[in-house]
Design a protein around this motif. Structure first.
Motif, PDB file in Angstrom:
ATOM      1  N   THR A  66       1.224  -0.977  -0.111  1.00 54.08           N
ATOM      2  CA  THR A  66      -0.213  -0.075  -0.031  1.00 54.08           C
ATOM      3  C   THR A  66       0.845   1.386   0.044  1.00 54.08           C
ATOM      4  O   THR A  66       1.201   2.548  -0.513  1.00 54.08           O
ATOM      5  CB  THR A  66      -0.540   0.177   1.247  1.00 54.08           C
ATOM      6  N   THR A  69       2.425   1.987  -4.242  1.00 60.45           N
ATOM      7  CA  THR A  69       0.963   2.573  -4.688  1.00 60.45           C
ATOM      8  C   THR A  69       1.106   4.037  -3.948  1.00 60.45           C
ATOM      9  O   THR A  69       0.472   4.969  -5.090  1.00 60.45           O
ATOM     10  CB  THR A  69      -0.652   2.343  -4.578  1.00 60.45           C
ATOM     11  N   GLU A  70       1.109   4.861  -3.019  1.00 61.31           N
ATOM     12  CA  GLU A  70       1.367   6.305  -2.865  1.00 61.31           C
ATOM     13  C   GLU A  70       2.878   6.766  -2.941  1.00 61.31           C
ATOM     14  O   GLU A  70       3.686   6.322  -2.655  1.00 61.31           O
ATOM     15  CB  GLU A  70       0.931   6.691  -1.687  1.00 61.31           C
ATOM     16  N   GLN A  74       3.329  12.075  -1.263  1.00 61.61           N
ATOM     17  CA  GLN A  74       2.013  12.144  -1.081  1.00 61.61           C
ATOM     18  C   GLN A  74       1.464  12.061   0.288  1.00 61.61           C
ATOM     19  O   GLN A  74       0.514  11.904   0.848  1.00 61.61           O
ATOM     20  CB  GLN A  74       1.182  11.382  -2.122  1.00 61.61           C
ATOM     21  N   TRP A  75       2.184  11.263   0.796  1.00 61.84           N
ATOM     22  CA  TRP A  75       2.747  11.019   2.458  1.00 61.84           C
ATOM     23  C   TRP A  75       1.576  11.749   3.469  1.00 61.84           C
ATOM     24  O   TRP A  75       0.636  11.662   4.465  1.00 61.84           O
ATOM     25  CB  TRP A  75       4.008  10.123   3.259  1.00 61.84           C
ATOM     26  N   ALA A  78      -2.742  11.513   3.273  1.00 63.43           N
ATOM     27  CA  ALA A  78      -2.323  10.208   2.694  1.00 63.43           C
ATOM     28  C   ALA A  78      -4.205  10.300   2.568  1.00 63.43           C
ATOM     29  O   ALA A  78      -4.649   9.266   1.934  1.00 63.43           O
ATOM     30  CB  ALA A  78      -2.646   9.563   4.102  1.00 63.43           C
ATOM     31  N   GLY A  81      -4.906  10.407  -1.063  1.00 68.19           N
ATOM     32  CA  GLY A  81      -4.492   9.230  -1.888  1.00 68.19           C
ATOM     33  C   GLY A  81      -5.963   8.317  -2.463  1.00 68.19           C
ATOM     34  O   GLY A  81      -6.403   8.216  -0.932  1.00 68.19           O
ATOM     35  N   SER A  82      -6.038   7.824  -3.201  1.00 72.29           N
ATOM     36  CA  SER A  82      -7.042   6.677  -3.724  1.00 72.29           C
ATOM     37  C   SER A  82      -7.160   5.624  -3.173  1.00 72.29           C
ATOM     38  O   SER A  82      -8.406   5.518  -2.651  1.00 72.29           O
ATOM     39  CB  SER A  82      -7.207   6.489  -5.107  1.00 72.29           C
ATOM     40  N   TRP A 132      -2.788   4.274   8.348  1.00 71.40           N
ATOM     41  CA  TRP A 132      -3.060   5.439   7.218  1.00 71.40           C
ATOM     42  C   TRP A 132      -4.160   6.461   7.906  1.00 71.40           C
ATOM     43  O   TRP A 132      -3.757   7.640   7.721  1.00 71.40           O
ATOM     44  CB  TRP A 132      -4.504   4.307   5.977  1.00 71.40           C
TER      45      TRP A 132
END
Length: 282
Positions: A66, A69-70, A74-75, A78, A81-82, A132
């Protein structure tokens, strides 16, 4: 015993404050990964008592997938994110399922009781959204104010801590009616109400201190109440699985406090529910 619990609590509080406010975001993420893996190993004691590391390894691989994927950049965002957003939304469905399981226990356990795979999936649905949610809250407004997310995350943690304290004292003073004795014999309805009132007062005080407008204040208070209700469910859910597995504590890492899961069980539900409800209500 009391001295041991107090010393452990003081150390934990110091570590949490340092983790929230004195580390760059990348090291905060590293701490969240460590917390995830420690909790995963303890969940492994419930699923595979003799091989808990197998569960932790499996969860770690899922977490790594996971994270990949980001993009790292972008963290701090969070929740936007998609995949993280989908995981957080999925957790709401899981906690609805957990509520039904808690309310029906000990009946209706046949479909999961003897399945290591299903119980492993349950643990992942608890811990991955929690991870997340940690990143989403800590990354709030990170570009403009690196400490804003730390204060927000501390606020949600404080909601749970205040609710626990309010529930304890109101339960001792007024507790008459058991909440769910088959799962947690000591919890009472009066304690639950006392915890909700205590947390709502904290949220109301924060709206006044931050001088929020009426809409933002209502959103914060409602999200806070929902998070506290979820925190009770998180605690009850871990109690259910520990009771079913025949263990008192999830681990022994924290002297006088049991394991990591014993300390974060309420937060595993409260954080994702706060993130999702605040986003949907805003």
């Amino acid at each position: 015993m009391l001295l041991q619990r107090t010393l452990t609590a003081l150390v934990l509080i110091s570590l949490v404050i340092g983790w929230l406010f004195f580390l760059p975001f990348e090291l905060f993420v590293a701490g969240a990964v460590l917390l995830f893996l420690l909790a995963s190993r303890e969940w492994g004691r419930i699923v595979l008592p003799r091989q808990p590391l197998r569960v932790a390894l499996g969860y770690g691989l899922v977490l790594a997938a996971t994270l990949l994927t980001e993009p790292v950049a972008q963290w701090p965002n969070a929740a936007a994110g998609s995949l993280p957003a989908a995981v957080l939304l999925l957790s709401i469905g899981w906690w609805g399922c957990a509520l039904a399981m808690v309310l029906r226990y000990p009946t209706g356990i046949g479909w999961w009781h003897d399945s290591k795979l299903i119980k492993s999936l349950f643990g992942l649905l608890i811990l991955l959204p929690f991870f997340w949610a940690l990143l989403a809250l800590r990354g709030q407004d990170y570009g403009s104010d690196p400490h804003a997310g730390g204060w927000l995350l501390l606020f949600v943690m404080a909601l749970v801590w205040c609710a626990d304290s309010g529930a304890y004292f109101s339960g001792r003073a007024f507790g008459r009616r058991k909440l769910l004795p088959a799962v947690s014999p000591k919890k009472t309805l009066e304690g639950l109400l006392g915890g909700l009132v205590t947390a709502a007062l904290l949220a109301f005080g924060v709206t006044l201190a931050q001088q929020l407008d009426a809409h933002a204040s209502l959103v914060l208070i409602l999200s806070s109440v929902l998070a506290v209700l979820a925190s009770v469910l998180g605690d009850l859910t871990e109690s259910l699985f520990k009771r079913d597995a025949g263990i008192k504590d999830s681990g022994t890492l924290l002297p006088g406090h049991g394991g990591v899961l014993d300390r974060i069980d309420s937060l595993t539900a409260a954080l994702p529910v706060f993130v999702v409800s605040h986003a949907l209500l805003s």
